[in-house]
Design a protein around this motif. Structure first.
Motif, PDB file in Angstrom:
ATOM      1  N   MET A 139       0.832  -1.200   0.000  1.00  0.00           N
ATOM      2  CA  MET A 139       0.000   0.000   0.000  1.00  0.00           C
ATOM      3  C   MET A 139       0.866   1.249   0.000  1.00  0.00           C
ATOM      4  O   MET A 139       1.756   1.383   0.836  1.00  0.00           O
ATOM      5  CB  MET A 139      -0.884   0.016   1.248  1.00  0.00           C
ATOM      6  CG  MET A 139      -2.016  -0.968   1.202  1.00  0.00           C
ATOM      7  SD  MET A 139      -3.146  -0.623  -0.125  1.00  0.00           S
ATOM      8  CE  MET A 139      -4.304   0.451   0.716  1.00  0.00           C
ATOM      9  N   PRO A 140       0.603   2.169  -0.933  1.00  0.00           N
ATOM     10  CA  PRO A 140       1.346   3.427  -0.904  1.00  0.00           C
ATOM     11  C   PRO A 140       1.015   4.209   0.373  1.00  0.00           C
ATOM     12  O   PRO A 140      -0.102   4.120   0.893  1.00  0.00           O
ATOM     13  CB  PRO A 140       0.846   4.189  -2.128  1.00  0.00           C
ATOM     14  CG  PRO A 140      -0.027   3.273  -2.864  1.00  0.00           C
ATOM     15  CD  PRO A 140      -0.364   2.117  -2.007  1.00  0.00           C
ATOM     16  N   GLN A 168      -7.235   7.330  17.943  1.00  0.00           N
ATOM     17  CA  GLN A 168      -8.084   6.617  18.896  1.00  0.00           C
ATOM     18  C   GLN A 168      -7.278   5.986  20.014  1.00  0.00           C
ATOM     19  O   GLN A 168      -7.782   5.791  21.112  1.00  0.00           O
ATOM     20  CB  GLN A 168      -8.931   5.573  18.162  1.00  0.00           C
ATOM     21  CG  GLN A 168     -10.060   6.249  17.398  1.00  0.00           C
ATOM     22  CD  GLN A 168     -10.964   5.293  16.676  1.00  0.00           C
ATOM     23  OE1 GLN A 168     -10.623   4.129  16.510  1.00  0.00           O
ATOM     24  NE2 GLN A 168     -12.096   5.787  16.219  1.00  0.00           N
ATOM     25  N   ILE A 189       3.483  14.193   9.997  1.00  0.00           N
ATOM     26  CA  ILE A 189       2.072  14.109  10.357  1.00  0.00           C
ATOM     27  C   ILE A 189       1.903  14.049  11.877  1.00  0.00           C
ATOM     28  O   ILE A 189       1.021  14.682  12.430  1.00  0.00           O
ATOM     29  CB  ILE A 189       1.426  12.846   9.733  1.00  0.00           C
ATOM     30  CG1 ILE A 189       1.659  12.799   8.232  1.00  0.00           C
ATOM     31  CG2 ILE A 189      -0.055  12.772  10.065  1.00  0.00           C
ATOM     32  CD1 ILE A 189       1.006  13.881   7.450  1.00  0.00           C
ATOM     33  N   GLU A 227       7.985  11.308   6.240  1.00  0.00           N
ATOM     34  CA  GLU A 227       6.556  11.605   6.074  1.00  0.00           C
ATOM     35  C   GLU A 227       5.747  11.407   7.354  1.00  0.00           C
ATOM     36  O   GLU A 227       4.997  12.294   7.750  1.00  0.00           O
ATOM     37  CB  GLU A 227       5.950  10.742   4.961  1.00  0.00           C
ATOM     38  CG  GLU A 227       6.272  11.217   3.560  1.00  0.00           C
ATOM     39  CD  GLU A 227       7.605  10.707   3.077  1.00  0.00           C
ATOM     40  OE1 GLU A 227       8.286   9.997   3.862  1.00  0.00           O
ATOM     41  OE2 GLU A 227       7.986  11.018   1.937  1.00  0.00           O
ATOM     42  N   GLN A 267       0.416   7.286   1.037  1.00  0.00           N
ATOM     43  CA  GLN A 267      -0.691   8.265   1.048  1.00  0.00           C
ATOM     44  C   GLN A 267      -2.024   7.585   1.311  1.00  0.00           C
ATOM     45  O   GLN A 267      -2.915   8.165   1.910  1.00  0.00           O
ATOM     46  CB  GLN A 267      -0.790   9.005  -0.283  1.00  0.00           C
ATOM     47  CG  GLN A 267       0.404   9.839  -0.624  1.00  0.00           C
ATOM     48  CD  GLN A 267       1.288   9.125  -1.612  1.00  0.00           C
ATOM     49  OE1 GLN A 267       1.421   7.912  -1.574  1.00  0.00           O
ATOM     50  NE2 GLN A 267       1.895   9.872  -2.511  1.00  0.00           N
ATOM     51  N   ALA A 268      -2.142   6.329   0.812  1.00  0.00           N
ATOM     52  CA  ALA A 268      -3.426   5.657   0.907  1.00  0.00           C
ATOM     53  C   ALA A 268      -3.741   5.219   2.325  1.00  0.00           C
ATOM     54  O   ALA A 268      -4.904   5.111   2.692  1.00  0.00           O
ATOM     55  CB  ALA A 268      -3.449   4.455  -0.035  1.00  0.00           C
ATOM     56  N   VAL A 269      -2.723   4.962   3.134  1.00  0.00           N
ATOM     57  CA  VAL A 269      -3.002   4.482   4.491  1.00  0.00           C
ATOM     58  C   VAL A 269      -2.771   5.550   5.555  1.00  0.00           C
ATOM     59  O   VAL A 269      -2.989   5.317   6.729  1.00  0.00           O
ATOM     60  CB  VAL A 269      -2.161   3.226   4.836  1.00  0.00           C
ATOM     61  CG1 VAL A 269      -2.711   2.025   4.123  1.00  0.00           C
ATOM     62  CG2 VAL A 269      -0.715   3.442   4.516  1.00  0.00           C
ATOM     63  N   LEU A 270      -2.356   6.738   5.100  1.00  0.00           N
ATOM     64  CA  LEU A 270      -2.053   7.799   6.053  1.00  0.00           C
ATOM     65  C   LEU A 270      -3.268   8.144   6.907  1.00  0.00           C
ATOM     66  O   LEU A 270      -3.179   8.276   8.125  1.00  0.00           O
ATOM     67  CB  LEU A 270      -1.593   9.041   5.279  1.00  0.00           C
ATOM     68  CG  LEU A 270      -0.453   9.854   5.878  1.00  0.00           C
ATOM     69  CD1 LEU A 270       0.642   8.978   6.420  1.00  0.00           C
ATOM     70  CD2 LEU A 270       0.097  10.812   4.839  1.00  0.00           C
ATOM     71  N   VAL A 271      -4.420   8.272   6.258  1.00  0.00           N
ATOM     72  CA  VAL A 271      -5.619   8.688   6.991  1.00  0.00           C
ATOM     73  C   VAL A 271      -6.090   7.616   7.988  1.00  0.00           C
ATOM     74  O   VAL A 271      -6.250   7.908   9.168  1.00  0.00           O
ATOM     75  CB  VAL A 271      -6.730   9.109   6.014  1.00  0.00           C
ATOM     76  CG1 VAL A 271      -8.053   9.243   6.727  1.00  0.00           C
ATOM     77  CG2 VAL A 271      -6.363  10.423   5.355  1.00  0.00           C
ATOM     78  N   PRO A 272      -6.248   6.352   7.555  1.00  0.00           N
ATOM     79  CA  PRO A 272      -6.605   5.337   8.560  1.00  0.00           C
ATOM     80  C   PRO A 272      -5.557   5.192   9.658  1.00  0.00           C
ATOM     81  O   PRO A 272      -5.911   4.998  10.815  1.00  0.00           O
ATOM     82  CB  PRO A 272      -6.723   4.042   7.756  1.00  0.00           C
ATOM     83  CG  PRO A 272      -6.487   4.368   6.359  1.00  0.00           C
ATOM     84  CD  PRO A 272      -6.298   5.816   6.193  1.00  0.00           C
ATOM     85  N   ASN A 273      -4.276   5.311   9.291  1.00  0.00           N
ATOM     86  CA  ASN A 273      -3.233   5.256  10.316  1.00  0.00           C
ATOM     87  C   ASN A 273      -3.430   6.351  11.339  1.00  0.00           C
ATOM     88  O   ASN A 273      -3.245   6.146  12.531  1.00  0.00           O
ATOM     89  CB  ASN A 273      -1.849   5.438   9.674  1.00  0.00           C
ATOM     90  CG  ASN A 273      -1.267   4.125   9.249  1.00  0.00           C
ATOM     91  OD1 ASN A 273      -1.653   3.082   9.749  1.00  0.00           O
ATOM     92  ND2 ASN A 273      -0.337   4.174   8.312  1.00  0.00           N
ATOM     93  N   TYR A 274      -3.778   7.528  10.830  1.00  0.00           N
ATOM     94  CA  TYR A 274      -3.970   8.658  11.730  1.00  0.00           C
ATOM     95  C   TYR A 274      -5.160   8.390  12.652  1.00  0.00           C
ATOM     96  O   TYR A 274      -5.119   8.678  13.840  1.00  0.00           O
ATOM     97  CB  TYR A 274      -4.182   9.945  10.928  1.00  0.00           C
ATOM     98  CG  TYR A 274      -4.201  11.168  11.801  1.00  0.00           C
ATOM     99  CD1 TYR A 274      -3.022  11.807  12.135  1.00  0.00           C
ATOM    100  CD2 TYR A 274      -5.394  11.676  12.299  1.00  0.00           C
ATOM    101  CE1 TYR A 274      -3.019  12.917  12.951  1.00  0.00           C
ATOM    102  CE2 TYR A 274      -5.407  12.781  13.122  1.00  0.00           C
ATOM    103  CZ  TYR A 274      -4.216  13.407  13.442  1.00  0.00           C
ATOM    104  OH  TYR A 274      -4.219  14.496  14.255  1.00  0.00           O
ATOM    105  N   ILE A 275      -6.220   7.816  12.074  1.00  0.00           N
ATOM    106  CA  ILE A 275      -7.407   7.528  12.883  1.00  0.00           C
ATOM    107  C   ILE A 275      -7.060   6.539  13.997  1.00  0.00           C
ATOM    108  O   ILE A 275      -7.432   6.732  15.150  1.00  0.00           O
ATOM    109  CB  ILE A 275      -8.548   6.980  11.990  1.00  0.00           C
ATOM    110  CG1 ILE A 275      -8.999   8.066  11.005  1.00  0.00           C
ATOM    111  CG2 ILE A 275      -9.721   6.524  12.830  1.00  0.00           C
ATOM    112  CD1 ILE A 275     -10.030   7.611  10.000  1.00  0.00           C
ATOM    113  N   VAL A 276      -6.306   5.489  13.631  1.00  0.00           N
ATOM    114  CA  VAL A 276      -5.917   4.491  14.639  1.00  0.00           C
ATOM    115  C   VAL A 276      -5.100   5.150  15.747  1.00  0.00           C
ATOM    116  O   VAL A 276      -5.386   4.998  16.936  1.00  0.00           O
ATOM    117  CB  VAL A 276      -5.107   3.345  13.987  1.00  0.00           C
ATOM    118  CG1 VAL A 276      -4.452   2.490  15.045  1.00  0.00           C
ATOM    119  CG2 VAL A 276      -6.003   2.511  13.100  1.00  0.00           C
TER     120      VAL A 276
END
Lengths: 502, 289, 289
Positions: free
Chosen positions: C135-136, C150, C232, C228, C138-147
């Motif tokens: 997975m690139p 939380q 973030i 990167e 950028q594609a997992v940055l947002v879910p990673n951030y959510i995890v």
């Protein structure tokens, strides 16, 4: 059994995630009736102006509203590193590039936070592409707040500026200040007849027109003089192009409607005329900004130009000169960062597209995150930033003109009286608190000029860094002669279209 | 805790699972879960409070010119860079493995590109290949004409060079680790049989390296995506069309907050790569039998 | 005779390639001793007064290898006047070391777990490991951030370290490395009635030195260069690692950046030399029974 457990687990996870976005939407009226409490975060990139301003404003807001907390978050700028160079050395490398990397990082960070449904409550739109956020529904439309909040009267602010910043009918950002360019001419270089022509066309000033009026004067002056006098102090062809495009930007690139129109020949003609101006010696391009030293600055201050493009800060010196004061302040503005001889300057008016558009810009503007959990406080803080109290606070002095009408007048008084005080210390008004007649007259005149110019400002097209960078790098091929104007227009049309359709 | 032991008495828990579990829990939380979430976004219309839109994003994407351009360039780049990079790094690993003197020093030298900070690296490549860069300076002094490296189709080859320079050491380390795992006895046996160098390579070295070959192939694909970072730092978000990669598209989508398009693009990419990975594993398994 | 010639050719090839690969390091190193003015003169193509006198019309960037004057002032600046540099370097270590150690442990255990595990679908699980790795970012940055959000670990190093520890790459590498290990050993031990833990500690682990060395080196390098994720998650600049600072293009103080880069590279290079020796340790059949 095991498999069923795993399935149940992942379901629970999905549900918990889905649950976190489902807060009930409160109406604006409900929000406005909420008691101010809790805390919000304000995020900005710029550490030079915004950060300091925000921190001071946050402190005074907290004092006024006990129980609230405003966190100011500036993007972690890297420590500045200085080397001990010899006293005569000049480092001559532009810092643009590393800057763009840092901007990218900041936008990356904000985007991640926003798309995760979080992020700061109030966002400073210093470098953020607010229109993209508005498109994705990430910003609150503040029209509703302005209408519903009885303590907010748009009549107390420069409505034309605020309204010109609407995007698809929504007010996604509110400016604290505004800046603009106006044209001044050196009256010692023109014949009376030419001056009349200039003064009569005051309302609609375009570069094409004023250069045309000065054509004869330019030849007259430069035919019998060894020192050449340039039309205007543009440093580069690109700067000139940028200036000339500004009043009609959306007819070339319309970001709001994702349209680009560079193929109808106007853009190519614009390029040709900028180059033509360069060849005619209209533009003064010798000066390298990177290599400025004291001698250059001194020389620049004596240089004459037919026209100068100044910014609103220089309006004070214009008025003070009329009042017989010449406090020797520097002019600020496009192409005249270090001045030039302004002793005979007369202000004409803001730049236009020859029709009705007069562009302006802002230095500070704020938007509210649509996902903010404390919109009441966020709105109250934005409103506070626009209030007379903050905008006229001498400690927080805005660099641009305050958006708040009362604050703008107060700022005018402070600026003018201070200039008088500097000119003749001891004689000023400060001791007895009364303004002298001359001061009063000058202040009134200044306010008149500022308000008059400000009234015409109405144009704030959405600009995009990426598009502007594309134009900048591509037109350099035209100015160095490696491509024709039509080719450049074609390449740009294609590139920008690709970008807009991505 | 107690139950675990008593259960273990009745039905034995697979010891493999016990070893795997701590790692798997972390992978689930930090990788698999974000992966599934981001795939979910591909079927919505907005990253926040998105609605399910079915395959609309996929249909839209397949009509998107920049996306198709990026996909084409990326596949082309992978097609060139992965085999070339693997062959070169295998050759270097073999040479280093064979050479008697200064083994460590040589191996170290090829790892240097991995430790250079990206800022300096970009600075060097720019100093070399810009219009007024070093390479053009040499060309002009030889009486040739300078080449506009980054704004002509030549850009692809410059990027290829950068990729190989950067990743040769990476693959080399993996190959070296693999080479050392081939027992010396195998070689000795081959030598006793009078096998020639080439034959030994095909009959002993290559078969022994199969798991590592699979690994390097997959890592090369991943690293060929990562080379984007350097392209991006050198040429910006909209480079010459010959080096506009899928990563450019994804990055730009991220900047436009068009997360659903970004994840849709990833989805398609993952699909393509799954096919590739599956083929590689099948190859490995067949070889194993 | 033939053999000797071959060796010489191999060495010559390696030396030639090595020079190419090490060039940026050499330039960075020598330039870090060069006074700032000299550096600027070399890397800018703006005309100076001297160029006009010399009648130079076209100017290209020149890359100086040997400094004409030597100064230690940049090192003084980096180490003494700007202690913040040392702090950033220390931050780099605080992120990298836990990731390397944690990832090693998790990966070896998981890889061994995979080889023991007897579930028929285990290869599918393994494939998932590989695919999520693709997975690139950028594609997992947002879910990673959510995890991370939380878990309440945004803003702390944990948001970077924890995913680093569980990175599936390590498992993948160790498993591939284990596969090339001759199965006879394990079978022999199992027949002798050794427990899985005993086999792991006494047979598997000692055999995997080269794989462990490779993994340590590659993970160290990856997290040493991390940029990167840090941007973030880490807000304060004084908490950021040196890699973030050095990812910006050197602009104003090129000389200083060269000096900082040199210091930044020394550590991983020293680290790599350590790993090199272990990389050489393969499987020695003679030591086994």
């Amino acid at each position: 059994m095991k498999r069923r457990m795993a399935l149940a687990c992942s379901f629970a996870l999905i549900l918990s995630l889905a649950g976190c976005g489902q807060t009930k939407e409160a109406s604006v009226e409900q929000i406005l009736n909420e008691e101010l409490s809790g805390e919000i975060t304000v995020s900005c990139y710029d550490t030079l102006i915004s950060k300091d301003f925000l921190e001071k404003a946050a402190k005074s807001f907290e004092e006024k509203n006990p129980g609230t907390k405003i966190n100011v978050e500036a993007f972690g700028k890297m420590p500045e590193i200085k080397t001990s160079e010899g006293s005569n050395c000049k480092i001559a490398i532009a810092t643009k590039e590393d800057d763009s990397q840092e901007r990218t990082n900041y936008i990356n960070k904000i985007n991640t936070e926003l798309m995760s449904g979080g992020g700061a409550d109030v966002l400073s739109m210093d470098i953020l592409p607010y229109y993209k956020y508005a498109d994705s529904g990430l910003l609150e439309d503040m029209n509703a707040y302005m209408d519903a909040d009885s303590s907010f009267d748009i009549g107390n602010y420069r409505e034309n500026i605020i309204r010109a910043m609407e995007y698809h009918g929504g007010q996604y950002l509110l400016p604290l200040d505004y800046i603009f360019h106006y044209i001044a001419y050196d009256s010692s270089l023109f014949s009376d007849e030419e001056k009349i022509r200039l003064e009569s066309g005051k309302a609609k000033i375009t570069y094409e027109e004023i250069f045309d009026i000065a054509k004869d004067a330019f030849e007259r002056k430069n035919a019998n003089s060894a020192e050449r006098v340039s039309m205007i102090g543009a440093f580069t062809n690109y700067m000139m192009l940028d200036e000339m495009m500004a009043p009609g930007y959306e007819t070339y690139i319309d970001m709001e409607n994702r349209q680009v129109n560079l193929m109808d020949g106007r853009f190519a003609a614009l390029l040709e005329s900028v180059r033509n101006y360069g060849e005619l010696g209209y533009l003064q391009q010798s000066l390298e900004l990177n290599h400025l030293d004291m001698n250059d600055i001194k020389k620049q201050r004596e240089d004459q130009f037919f026209y100068k493009t100044k910014n609103q800060l220089s309006l004070t010196s214009e008025v003070l000169r009329e009042a017989g004061l010449n406090n020797g302040k520097l002019n600020f503005g496009f192409g005249s960062a270090v001045g030039g001889d302004d002793s005979n300057d007369k202000a004409l008016g803001p730049l236009t597209d020859g029709n009705k558009n007069a562009p302006f810009d802002y230095l500070q503007a704020y938007g509210i995150n649509a996902n903010s959990s404390n919109k009441a406080l966020a709105w109250a803080f934005v409103k506070y930033l626009m209030s007379e109290e903050i905008q006229s606070d001498p400690q927080l002095m805005l660099v641009g003109l305050p958006i708040n009408n009362a604050a703008r007048i107060e700022q005018a008084e402070t600026t003018i009286t201070r200039s008088f005080l500097e000119e003749s210390p001891g004689e000023g008004s400060v001791e007895d608190g009364e303004l002298t007649e001359t001061e009063k007259r000058t202040i009134d005149r200044y306010i008149e000029v500022v308000e008059n110019f400000s009234d015409s400002l109405n144009y704030h097209p959405v600009q995009d860094d990426t598009v502007n960078n594309m134009i900048r790098s591509e037109v350099s091929h035209f100015f160095d002669g490696s491509k024709s104007a039509a080719e450049v227009a074609g390449v740009l049309q294609e590139k920008i279209e690709l970008y807009l359709n991505e | 805790m107690n139950r675990l032991f008593t259960n273990a008495g009745k039905r034995k828990i697979d010891p493999g699972l016990l070893f795997l579990l701590p790692g798997f829990a972390g992978v689930l939380l930090f990788y698999l879960w974000p992966f599934l979430v981001s795939l979910w976004y591909a079927f919505t219309d907005n990253p926040i409070k998105g609605n399910f839109v079915g395959l609309a994003n996929f249909i839209e994407l397949l009509h998107n010119k920049p996306y198709l351009l990026g996909l084409k360039n990326t596949l082309m780049f992978i097609g060139m860079s992965v085999p070339l990079g693997m062959i070169l790094s295998l050759a270097v690993a073999m040479l280093i493995h064979r050479t008697g003197r200064r083994k460590e020093l040589f191996a170290l030298v090829f790892l240097i590109p991995l430790v250079i900070p990206s800022g300096s690296m970009v600075f060097f490549w720019k100093a070399l290949f810009l219009n007024d860069g070093y390479v053009n300076g040499v060309l002009v002094s030889l009486g040739l004409e300078g080449i506009n490296w980054f704004e002509t189709p030549m850009a692809m080859y410059v990027i290829l060079l950068i990729f190989i320079w950067k990743n040769l050491g990476y693959n080399m380390v993996l190959f070296l680790a693999g080479l050392h795992n081939i027992p010396k006895e195998y070689y000795e046996a081959a030598a006793v049989d009078g096998s020639s160098g080439v034959l030994t390579f095909f009959h002993v070295t290559l078969p022994g390296l199969v798991p590592m070959l699979v690994l390097t192939a997959i890592m090369s694909v991943i690293n060929s995506f990562k080379v984007f970072k350097e392209i991006y730092l050198i040429t910006g978000s909209y480079p010459h069309e010959s080096i506009y990669m899928l990563q450019h598209f994804m990055n730009n989508m991220f900047f436009s907050l068009n997360y659903q398009k970004l994840t849709t693009a990833t989805c398609i990419l993952v699909l393509l790569i799954t096919v590739l990975v599956q083929t590689l594993f099948r190859f490995e398994r067949r070889h194993d039998q | 005779m033939n053999r000797r010639f071959f060796d010489a050719a191999v060495t010559a090839t390696l030396v030639a390639m090595g020079v190419l690969f090490a060039a940026p390091l050499i330039v960075t190193l020598t330039n870090s001793f060069m006074p700032g003015n000299d550096i600027v003169a070399h890397y800018t193509t703006q005309f100076s007064v001297f160029d006009v006198i010399d009648g130079i019309k076209e100017k290209f960037i020149s890359i100086p290898v040997i400094p004409s004057r030597i100064t230690l002032s940049q090192y003084k600046d980096v180490l003494v006047s700007q202690p913040v540099f040392l702090m950033l370097l220390f931050n780099s270590l605080k992120i990298t070391l836990p990731v390397v150690l944690g990832n090693l442990m998790v990966s070896i255990l998981a890889a061994y777990g995979f080889s023991l595990w007897k579930w028929k679908h285990k290869e599918k699980v393994f494939m998932i490991y590989v695919i999520i790795m693709l997975m690139p970012l950028q594609a997992v940055l947002v879910p990673n951030y959510i995890v991370a959000d939380q878990m309440g670990i945004t803003g702390s190093y944990l948001a970077i370290i924890l995913p680093g520890i569980f990175s599936p790459f390590g498992t993948f590498l160790m498993r591939q490395n284990m596969k090339s290990m001759p199965k006879e050993y394990l079978e022999a031990a199992r027949v002798d009635g050794a427990s899985p833990l005993y086999i792991f500690l006494h047979i598997v682990l000692p055999q995997m030195k080269s794989g462990i060395a490779a993994l340590t080196m590659l993970v160290f390098i990856e997290y040493w260069n991390i940029v990167e994720q840090v941007i973030i998650f880490i807000k304060e600049y004084y908490k950021q690692p040196l890699s973030v600072f050095l990812s910006y293009l050197p602009s104003e103080n090129v000389g200083l950046v060269f000096a900082a880069s040199t210091i930044y590279m020394i550590l991983p290079i020293w680290f790599l030399t350590l790993g090199q020796k272990d990389l050489e340790k393969g499987i020695e059949m003679s030591g086994m029974k």
